[in-house]
Design an enzyme around this catalytic site. Structure first.
Site, PDB file in Angstrom:
ATOM      1  N   LYS A  57      75.210  26.544  51.353  1.00  0.00           N
ATOM      2  CA  LYS A  57      74.237  25.787  51.894  1.00  0.00           C
ATOM      3  C   LYS A  57      74.153  24.384  51.989  1.00  0.00           C
ATOM      4  CE  LYS A  57      71.000  26.730  48.605  1.00  0.00           C
ATOM      5  NZ  LYS A  57      71.342  27.685  47.843  1.00  0.00           N
ATOM      6  N   ARG A 102      61.872  27.066  45.345  1.00  0.00           N
ATOM      7  CA  ARG A 102      62.809  28.218  44.704  1.00  0.00           C
ATOM      8  C   ARG A 102      61.660  29.507  44.159  1.00  0.00           C
ATOM      9  NH1 ARG A 102      67.951  26.785  42.702  1.00  0.00           N
ATOM     10  NH2 ARG A 102      68.436  24.526  43.201  1.00  0.00           N
ATOM     11  N   ARG A 114      85.702  28.250  42.686  1.00  0.00           N
ATOM     12  CA  ARG A 114      85.550  27.004  43.016  1.00  0.00           C
ATOM     13  C   ARG A 114      86.009  25.879  42.015  1.00  0.00           C
ATOM     14  NH1 ARG A 114      79.299  25.221  44.256  1.00  0.00           N
ATOM     15  NH2 ARG A 114      78.846  25.758  42.003  1.00  0.00           N
ATOM     16  N   ARG A 153      83.857  23.424  37.507  1.00  0.00           N
ATOM     17  CA  ARG A 153      82.620  22.826  36.774  1.00  0.00           C
ATOM     18  C   ARG A 153      82.364  23.646  35.606  1.00  0.00           C
ATOM     19  NH1 ARG A 153      78.230  22.537  41.713  1.00  0.00           N
ATOM     20  NH2 ARG A 153      76.987  23.725  39.967  1.00  0.00           N
ATOM     21  N   ARG A 201      72.898  32.334  37.011  1.00  0.00           N
ATOM     22  CA  ARG A 201      72.082  31.610  38.114  1.00  0.00           C
ATOM     23  C   ARG A 201      71.718  32.618  39.316  1.00  0.00           C
ATOM     24  NH1 ARG A 201      76.189  27.836  37.532  1.00  0.00           N
ATOM     25  NH2 ARG A 201      76.875  28.229  39.508  1.00  0.00           N
TER      26      ARG A 201
END
Ligand code: ZN
Length: 220
Positions: free
Chosen positions: A11, A87, A124, A156, A167
């Protein structure tokens, strides 16, 4: 325009590209919250405490931020790409009220299957200084040192398998119903998020332009 999609669907990347193409501001509520936390504003302190405790920032705060941002000159004159909001269906309702005089043109659902985003998120890596994105497939040139700034490239803290799963579950529960909500209101454009960033951008622009042309001449 609103951009929807799972975390890891790309996104952020696509919003930046579309905002350049259409010359409209990219409004990322995540970036706005992080900036408020960094700057230590009242809002930032409140939001920072909530996020540090693993809680979502409540709707009334988020709605206030978005309403304020959408009232500024650049968005009232040019339009905008909204990323990270709404959301939930409740937030979508609030957004419809905020934008009652200038309703949304399109809501893009950037679709990438759950198992694919799981893999992307798990591989990632980000620069701890400049936030540049890397992955196990596309590492920096020399070790885990950022190509741009020499910073350390790390995973992360919230990219652990458990946190990623949490999530994505939250997305299915809260955000996926939005896709049906916007489809019911005839706003939705679905975009396949698989392929290179260039391919996806081209695909999205084609779908958005087609949609806007149809809107401009409803008889055709
Ligand atoms: Zn860097």
């Amino acid at each position: 325009m609103v951009m929807l999609g799972r975390q890891g669907a790309g996104k952020g990347t696509q919003c930046v590209r579309l905002s350049r193409h259409y010359v409209v501001p990219h409004i990322s509520t995540g970036d706005m919250l992080r900036a408020a936390v960094r700057e230590g504003t009242d809002l930032g302190r409140k939001a920072g405490e909530l996020m540090a405790a693993g809680n979502l920032v409540p709707d009334d705060i988020m709605i206030g931020i978005v309403e304020d941002r959408l009232g500024r000159d650049d968005t009232t004159q040019r339009g905008y790409i909204l990323d990270g909001f709404p959301r939930t269906v409740g937030q979508a309702d609030a957004l419809a009220q905020i934008t009652v005089d200038r309703p949304l043109d399109v809501v893009v659902d950037l679709d990438v299957a759950k198992d694919v985003v799981l893999e992307r998120l798990a591989s990632r890596r980000v620069c701890s200084d400049c936030q540049a994105n890397y992955s196990l497939d596309k590492p920096p040139k020399y070790g885990w040192v950022c190509d741009n700034c020499g910073g350390e490239v790390v995973q992360r803290a919230d990219d652990t398998p458990e946190a990623i799963q949490k999530r994505l579950d939250l997305y299915e529960r809260e955000t996926a119903p939005l896709i049906a909500w916007y489809a019911d209101r005839d706003r939705l454009v679905a975009g396949d998020g698989l392929g290179s960033a260039d391919e996806v951008t081209k695909r999205l622009i084609t779908a958005i332009d087609l949609r806007r042309r149809r809107e401009a001449s409803p008889s055709s």
